[in-house]
Enzyme design. Structure first.
Site: not given
Ligand code: PAF
Length: 280
Positions: A29, A32-33, A145-146, A148, A174, A182, A184
């Protein structure tokens, strides 16, 4: 915060709760998360987060095995923020006790373009696990999040088509102070790659400025942006201007009519593949 690892314990914790707000993650995390969790808290109670690295959404040559798994660190961060009531952190046997033969198949026109074209099966894997997690958590609201952007659309469309009673909320991307979104995966970057990484967003911003200045030749803007990054040590998978509503290519009529657009990009710097996007 309660940390549960089984669906049974999760259901025990959530019994009778009708306003559950949910943030699915794969852990490691970052701020952003944590801001997704804050938004979740504004829209429901209790907030549930999940951490699960979903094998189904990784291709055979992707980073499933080395994807950072930092559960205790993640728990510490969530404890400090105090937004999450239950953290659901199942292992693979819990979520996939048998081979997952029933899968969600997103439509080709959305699931097999852009990220889906570069990562075959990716959105099928994402949709399948998100549906499963929704079935475990039964949230009223879920936050994505936008960053993705395409994932957000795939999940929204899936909820609409299956008539799932879940409202999908989008959180703005973010960014670090230098503009890097941001992610991972930023932790894979070598120092010199990290220093160059903001070029991706800067390139999207430049394209946005050219659009605002009246340039309507989208193919040229995409080609120039791609050439710029490739010339600066990147390997671009795509830089594509698309319609926000369906991620289709805009026609000249769309552009003339002021259709809302977004530019999406994926590119590798060194061994690390980054994605980003910007609404135009
Ligand atoms: O965006 C992510 O972290 C992943 O694609 C998700 C939505 C948790 C599904 O595994």
């Amino acid at each position: 915060m309660k940390v549960v690892h089984t669906i049974e314990d999760l259901r025990d914790q959530l019994r009778g709760q009708l306003r559950v707000s949910f943030v699915p993650t794969m852990g490691n995390l970052h701020p952003g998360h944590l801001s997704l969790m804050k938004l979740a808290r504004q829209h429901g109670d209790p907030v549930v987060a999940s951490i699960f690295v979903n094998r189904l959404q990784f291709g055979p040559n992707e980073d499933f095995d080395r994807y950072p798994r930092t559960l205790q660190n993640d728990i510490d961060k969530l404890e400090r923020e105090r937004d999450v009531y239950v953290l659901f952190a199942p292992d693979e046997r819990e979520l996939y006790p048998e081979p997952q033969n029933y899968r969600v198949q997103p439509p080709q026109e959305l699931g097999d373009i852009l990220e889906g074209e570069c990562r075959p099966g990716f959105f099928g894997g994402v949709s399948t696990v998100v549906l499963k997690l929704f079935s475990c958590v039964q949230p009223r609201v879920a936050v994505f999040g936008k960053k993705d952007y395409q994932q957000l659309m795939v999940v929204r469309n899936m909820c609409r088509q299956f008539q799932l009673p879940v409202e999908i909320l989008a959180h703005e991307t973010v960014r670090d102070t230098d503009g890097l979104a941001l992610s991972s995966r930023n932790m894979y970057l070598q120092p010199h790659e990290r220093a160059a990484a903001p070029q991706l967003y800067a390139t999207l911003q430049r394209l946005q400025m050219q659009c605002h200045a009246g340039c309507k030749d989208i193919a040229r803007l995409e080609a120039e942006a791609t050439e710029y990054l490739n010339g600066h040590g990147w390997k671009v998978d795509y830089i594509a201007v698309r319609r926000r509503r369906d991620l289709n290519k805009p026609t000249p009529e769309d552009v003339a009519a002021g259709e809302l657009l977004v530019v999406l990009a994926a590119a590798k710097i060194g061994a690390t593949r980054l994605i980003d996007n910007l609404e135009l």
